[in-house]
Design a protein around this motif. Structure first.
Motif, mmCIF file in Angstrom:
data_model
loop_
_atom_site.group_PDB
_atom_site.id
_atom_site.type_symbol
_atom_site.label_atom_id
_atom_site.label_comp_id
_atom_site.label_asym_id
_atom_site.label_seq_id
_atom_site.Cartn_x
_atom_site.Cartn_y
_atom_site.Cartn_z
ATOM 1 N N SER A 175 20.401 -17.756 15.156
ATOM 2 C CA SER A 175 21.667 -17.446 14.492
ATOM 3 C C SER A 175 22.220 -18.703 13.830
ATOM 4 C CB SER A 175 22.688 -16.895 15.498
ATOM 5 O OG SER A 175 23.057 -17.882 16.437
ATOM 6 N N ASP A 217 24.736 -15.010 10.154
ATOM 7 C CA ASP A 217 23.426 -14.379 10.005
ATOM 8 C C ASP A 217 22.480 -14.777 11.140
ATOM 9 O OD1 ASP A 217 24.221 -13.218 7.590
ATOM 10 O OD2 ASP A 217 23.590 -14.968 6.432
ATOM 11 N N GLY A 219 18.374 -15.156 11.551
ATOM 12 C CA GLY A 219 17.102 -15.175 10.850
ATOM 13 C C GLY A 219 15.939 -15.021 11.809
ATOM 14 N N ILE A 255 16.436 -11.156 7.778
ATOM 15 C CA ILE A 255 17.763 -11.655 8.114
ATOM 16 C C ILE A 255 18.632 -10.483 8.562
ATOM 17 C CG2 ILE A 255 19.870 -12.756 7.255
ATOM 18 C CD1 ILE A 255 18.176 -14.369 5.345
ATOM 19 N N TYR A 256 19.256 -10.643 9.722
ATOM 20 C CA TYR A 256 20.173 -9.630 10.250
ATOM 21 C C TYR A 256 21.600 -10.131 9.991
ATOM 22 C CZ TYR A 256 15.989 -8.070 12.708
ATOM 23 O OH TYR A 256 14.720 -7.649 13.019
ATOM 24 N N SER A 257 22.379 -9.350 9.284
ATOM 25 C CA SER A 257 23.738 -9.752 8.917
ATOM 26 C C SER A 257 24.705 -8.592 9.154
ATOM 27 C CB SER A 257 23.789 -10.203 7.453
ATOM 28 O OG SER A 257 23.334 -9.161 6.602
#
Length: 389
Positions: A109, A113, A115, A133-135
């Motif tokens: 993190s 975001d 990654g 990418i988790y956002s």
């Protein structure tokens, strides 16, 4: 050559009395001995006594794809502190990052975001660019946890996001009105803790909390028991409550408090269940503690003190003999052998001019990854493996 004519089970028993050096020398006698000695069964008893070989007390093996002989070699490097250091990622802004490791993928993190970075199988090196990418958070990600199918994150915006690891779908769980400091999940059960002095119980299939527990203290850490029947909360210990409490999942009731005589402000920053009855904790009071939940809850089974009186931000165990901890000053990572009281090895990852806590660390059979305020560090214990011949 009569020795090789013995039944395999008898020969395994004979060789179990040999140490690493003797086994390696025996493998040099002839090709037949070399083939036999290289079998995992020959090294299994030795591997149980070594650090971070992936063999648990019950005989389970979490790294079955790596030959045990190679893991025993690398284990000597863990014990002796022999490694190659690298800083694969840096950034300019000081953050409070978190990381998780899942086979050959490292999740990190950075601000809002998370990654996902691929690791090279052989070297453990990290691809510089994330493949996913988790956002979705408005503020910074404070903490996140992985399951087989989901990534669950808590942020400074008070939200919990449940990201699917197989699709682009995500679900928002709203309930906390201040930053979510910690989250844990197992088998569809989610537990979160927040600065708003509450812990909440969620089901993976619902966007509303199943129950809310008022803690009357900031919740720094939570951990779900492997049995799924209970969870543990670690609080800031700023009120007249024990910072360590065990809660029944179904009834949402406190069933036990751990320890006594915690001084004010001795908050618990990290919790790790090693089994349904063994819990490791660390925090502001500079101790790593092992709690056996079958014994008197007022006393810990064992404890290890940080020698420089530093806050311990994070811990991880190998499930057998080794503990790794991250300290608050100068990015110090320490390795501990549970069978000893003193620190086994330590690594200073930041300079005196750029002191930073180790906010999170994770390790595999041959690599340790630690994240500081402006960098990710990697310790490679495999590339310089000590010869045991």
């Amino acid at each position: 050559m009569l020795l090789l004519q013995l039944p395999d089970d008898v020969l395994y028993h004979v060789l179990s009395y040999l140490d690493c050096r003797s086994l390696s020398r025996l493998a040099q006698v002839c090709r037949s001995f070399c083939r036999f000695v290289n079998r995992d069964e020959v090294w299994r008893r030795t591997a149980r006594r070594c650090l971070n070989t992936g063999i648990g007390p019950d005989g389970t093996d979490i790294y079955p794809h790596i030959p045990l002989k190679e893991r025993v070699k690398v284990s000597r490097n863990w014990r002796n502190g022999v490694c190659r250091r690298a800083v694969p990622l840096k950034w300019k802004t000081q953050l409070l990052p978190w990381l998780q490791l899942d086979r050959d993928v490292l999740f990190l993190s950075q601000a809002a975001d998370i990654g996902a970075y691929r690791l090279h199988q052989d070297s453990g090196k990290i691809h510089r660019n994330p493949f996913e990418i988790y956002s979705g958070h408005i503020g910074d990600v404070c903490h996140f946890v992985l399951t087989d199918s989901h990534l669950i994150s808590g942020g400074s915006d008070g939200k919990i996001l449940v990201h699917s690891r197989t699709s682009n779908e995500s679900v928002e769980l709203s309930g906390h009105n201040q930053e979510v400091n910690c989250v844990d999940s197992k088998d569809g059960l989610i537990i979160s803790g927040s600065r708003d002095r509450t812990a909440r119980i969620w089901n993976l299939t619902s966007s509303c909390p199943r129950d809310t527990i008022h803690m009357f203290d900031r919740v720094w850490s939570v951990a779900v028991s492997p049995s799924l029947s209970s969870f543990v909360t670690g609080t800031s210990c700023c009120e007249n409550f024990s910072p360590l409490r065990i809660w029944d999942v179904e009834r949402s009731l406190c069933v036990s408090s751990l320890g006594t005589d915690f001084r004010r402000g001795a908050g618990v920053l990290d919790l790790v269940f090693e089994s349904p009855v063994q819990l490791f904790t660390c925090g502001y009071d500079t101790f790593i503690r092992l709690w056996d939940l079958r014994l008197d809850p007022r006393k810990c089974a064992m404890e290890w003190e940080e020698p420089h009186d530093s806050t311990l931000y994070c811990i991880q165990t190998d499930g057998n003999h080794m503990i790794a901890s991250g300290s608050s000053y100068y990015g110090v990572v320490r390795l501990w052998d549970k069978r000893q009281t003193k620190c086994l090895q330590f690594f200073q990852l930041s300079s005196n001019l750029a002191s930073s806590p180790v906010y999170c660390l994770r390790f595999s059979s041959a690599h340790l990854y630690a994240v500081l305020a402006t960098s990710l560090h990697c310790l490679d214990f495999r590339l310089t493996a000590t010869c045991i011949r």
